[in-house]
Motif scaffolding. Structure first.
Motif, PDB file in Angstrom:
ATOM      1  N   ALA A  33       8.521 -20.968  25.225  1.00 16.99           N
ATOM      2  CA  ALA A  33       7.667 -22.095  25.000  1.00 16.99           C
ATOM      3  C   ALA A  33       6.180 -21.573  24.410  1.00 16.99           C
ATOM      4  N   ILE A  34       5.890 -22.273  23.570  1.00 17.30           N
ATOM      5  CA  ILE A  34       5.004 -23.327  22.431  1.00 17.30           C
ATOM      6  C   ILE A  34       3.376 -23.370  23.578  1.00 17.30           C
ATOM      7  N   THR A  35       3.224 -22.100  23.209  1.00 18.08           N
ATOM      8  CA  THR A  35       1.554 -21.972  24.231  1.00 18.08           C
ATOM      9  C   THR A  35      -0.219 -21.918  22.845  1.00 18.08           C
ATOM     10  N   GLY A  36      -0.916 -22.986  23.846  1.00 13.68           N
ATOM     11  CA  GLY A  36      -1.794 -22.978  22.777  1.00 13.68           C
ATOM     12  C   GLY A  36      -3.302 -23.418  24.160  1.00 13.68           C
ATOM     13  N   THR A  37      -4.707 -22.602  23.975  1.00 11.03           N
ATOM     14  CA  THR A  37      -5.631 -23.199  24.420  1.00 11.03           C
ATOM     15  C   THR A  37      -7.164 -23.814  23.513  1.00 11.03           C
ATOM     16  N   ASN A  38      -6.579 -24.647  23.431  1.00 14.46           N
ATOM     17  CA  ASN A  38      -8.595 -25.220  22.984  1.00 14.46           C
ATOM     18  C   ASN A  38      -9.770 -25.099  23.724  1.00 14.46           C
ATOM     19  N   ILE A 108       1.232 -20.955  37.255  1.00 19.11           N
ATOM     20  CA  ILE A 108       2.025 -20.542  36.345  1.00 19.11           C
ATOM     21  C   ILE A 108       0.835 -19.520  35.987  1.00 19.11           C
ATOM     22  N   PRO A 109       0.977 -17.946  35.990  1.00 21.67           N
ATOM     23  CA  PRO A 109       0.488 -17.353  35.814  1.00 21.67           C
ATOM     24  C   PRO A 109       0.348 -16.987  34.586  1.00 21.67           C
ATOM     25  N   CYS A 110      -0.734 -16.274  33.546  1.00 20.79           N
ATOM     26  CA  CYS A 110      -0.848 -16.004  32.537  1.00 20.79           C
ATOM     27  C   CYS A 110      -2.221 -16.201  31.838  1.00 20.79           C
ATOM     28  N   THR A 111      -1.390 -14.584  30.868  1.00 23.88           N
ATOM     29  CA  THR A 111      -2.958 -14.325  30.925  1.00 23.88           C
ATOM     30  C   THR A 111      -3.227 -14.109  29.570  1.00 23.88           C
ATOM     31  N   LYS A 112      -5.126 -13.825  28.366  1.00 21.28           N
ATOM     32  CA  LYS A 112      -4.996 -14.723  27.626  1.00 21.28           C
ATOM     33  C   LYS A 112      -4.642 -13.140  26.138  1.00 21.28           C
ATOM     34  N   GLY A 113      -3.462 -13.610  25.026  1.00 26.35           N
ATOM     35  CA  GLY A 113      -3.289 -13.190  24.543  1.00 26.35           C
ATOM     36  C   GLY A 113      -4.831 -12.866  23.130  1.00 26.35           C
ATOM     37  N   PRO A 114      -3.889 -11.676  21.976  1.00 29.46           N
ATOM     38  CA  PRO A 114      -4.556 -11.471  20.903  1.00 29.46           C
ATOM     39  C   PRO A 114      -5.613 -12.736  20.179  1.00 29.46           C
ATOM     40  N   THR A 124       9.867 -12.268  28.428  1.00 30.64           N
ATOM     41  CA  THR A 124      10.885 -11.675  27.795  1.00 30.64           C
ATOM     42  C   THR A 124       9.956 -10.705  26.678  1.00 30.64           C
ATOM     43  N   ALA A 125       9.629 -11.816  25.972  1.00 33.24           N
ATOM     44  CA  ALA A 125       9.023 -11.683  24.408  1.00 33.24           C
ATOM     45  C   ALA A 125       7.212 -12.748  24.599  1.00 33.24           C
ATOM     46  N   TYR A 126       6.041 -11.693  23.643  1.00 26.59           N
ATOM     47  CA  TYR A 126       5.082 -12.547  23.754  1.00 26.59           C
ATOM     48  C   TYR A 126       5.417 -12.493  21.783  1.00 26.59           C
ATOM     49  N   ILE A 127       4.998 -13.922  20.779  1.00 24.88           N
ATOM     50  CA  ILE A 127       5.214 -13.060  19.927  1.00 24.88           C
ATOM     51  C   ILE A 127       3.783 -14.874  19.173  1.00 24.88           C
ATOM     52  N   MET A 142       9.574 -29.165  11.298  1.00 24.17           N
ATOM     53  CA  MET A 142       9.747 -27.879  11.229  1.00 24.17           C
ATOM     54  C   MET A 142       8.875 -27.146  11.069  1.00 24.17           C
ATOM     55  N   VAL A 143       7.971 -26.238  12.363  1.00 23.49           N
ATOM     56  CA  VAL A 143       6.635 -25.863  11.707  1.00 23.49           C
ATOM     57  C   VAL A 143       7.149 -23.784  11.573  1.00 23.49           C
ATOM     58  N   VAL A 144       6.613 -23.358  11.029  1.00 28.20           N
ATOM     59  CA  VAL A 144       6.779 -21.853  10.774  1.00 28.20           C
ATOM     60  C   VAL A 144       5.609 -21.534  10.983  1.00 28.20           C
ATOM     61  N   GLY A 145       5.767 -20.527  11.472  1.00 28.34           N
ATOM     62  CA  GLY A 145       4.110 -19.742  12.315  1.00 28.34           C
ATOM     63  C   GLY A 145       4.236 -18.028  11.670  1.00 28.34           C
ATOM     64  N   SER A 146       3.589 -17.542  10.723  1.00 29.16           N
ATOM     65  CA  SER A 146       2.931 -16.322  10.314  1.00 29.16           C
ATOM     66  C   SER A 146       2.081 -15.324  11.704  1.00 29.16           C
ATOM     67  N   ILE A 147       3.442 -14.758  11.622  1.00 24.36           N
ATOM     68  CA  ILE A 147       3.127 -13.691  13.513  1.00 24.36           C
ATOM     69  C   ILE A 147       2.007 -12.587  12.863  1.00 24.36           C
ATOM     70  N   THR A 148       1.357 -12.624  14.284  1.00 23.71           N
ATOM     71  CA  THR A 148      -0.045 -11.728  13.720  1.00 23.71           C
ATOM     72  C   THR A 148       0.062 -11.067  14.821  1.00 23.71           C
ATOM     73  N   HIS A 149       0.562 -10.971  15.907  1.00 22.78           N
ATOM     74  CA  HIS A 149       0.733 -10.293  17.025  1.00 22.78           C
ATOM     75  C   HIS A 149       2.184 -10.545  17.573  1.00 22.78           C
ATOM     76  N   MET A 150       2.809  -9.133  17.991  1.00 19.66           N
ATOM     77  CA  MET A 150       4.363  -9.323  18.737  1.00 19.66           C
ATOM     78  C   MET A 150       4.258  -8.207  19.830  1.00 19.66           C
ATOM     79  N   SER A 151       4.762  -8.357  21.351  1.00 19.54           N
ATOM     80  CA  SER A 151       5.112  -7.478  22.308  1.00 19.54           C
ATOM     81  C   SER A 151       6.527  -8.094  23.225  1.00 19.54           C
TER      82      SER A 151
END
Length: 191
Positions: A33-38, A108-114, A124-127, A142-151
């Protein structure tokens, strides 16, 4: 940049969309799931089955999204996202985020990431990434993402294969049999 097949190559006439899905459906894919907040604090999301590691140095990932997606144009504007690798017990979340409309995140329960993007509880993982590139490839971006944080979270990843959801089950591979020493061979000592 638009990547299109060479006009000198003619695909086999038997490659219909249905047959394409049937053949490529043999290969399991992870469900992400690709997620964001506007700026209005509205949660945005979509589900992809094409998500891959791309580079270790620098750490990059990529995913593909259909050009007809109504969610990607909204997420694209943010220039940042979280890739939530769904757990094998999150089929209902996958289905909810695959719908069209504003109620995708209902229940859907969620929290805000960094990055301020939604981390779906139980994944199972957050990138967390910023968008580095987007390329038109056929009927997808095709979207390329530069990883800033992962857990890491817990659980096993949700898998999609042949039109069905599943989970990874390791197989036991027996150890190779030890060669039998013949009576005529001298015994080797362990030194």
């Amino acid at each position: 940049m638009d990547i299109t097949p060479s006009s000198e190559i003619t695909p086999d006439n038997d490659i219909t969309p249905a047959y394409y899905r049937q053949v490529l459906g043999k290969l399991p894919t992870g469900v992400v799931a690709i997620t964001g907040t506007n700026d209005d604090d509205e949660k945005l999301g979509l589900v992809v089955g094409t998500f891959q590691s791309l580079s270790l140095e620098p750490p990059l990932v990529m995913f593909c999204v259909d050009k007809g997606s109504s969610s990607w144009p909204k997420l694209r504007k943010l220039q940042k996202f979280t890739a939530n690798i769904l757990s094998d017990d999150q089929v209902s979340i996958c289905r909810s985020l695959s719908r069209k409309g504003p109620e995708k995140f209902s229940g859907i329960p969620c929290t805000k990431g960094p990055l301020g993007t939604p981390h779906l509880n139980g994944a199972t993982a957050y990138i967390d990434c910023v968008v580095t590139a987007e390329v038109v490839v056929g009927d997808h971006y095709m979207v390329v993402g530069s990883i800033t944080h992962m857990s890491e979270g817990d659980g096993s990843a949700l898998i999609f294969r042949g039109g069905k959801f599943g989970k990874y089950l390791p197989i036991e591979i027996p150890a190779p049999a030890q060669p039998v020493q013949s009576a005529s061979e001298p015994a080797r000592s362990a030194s």
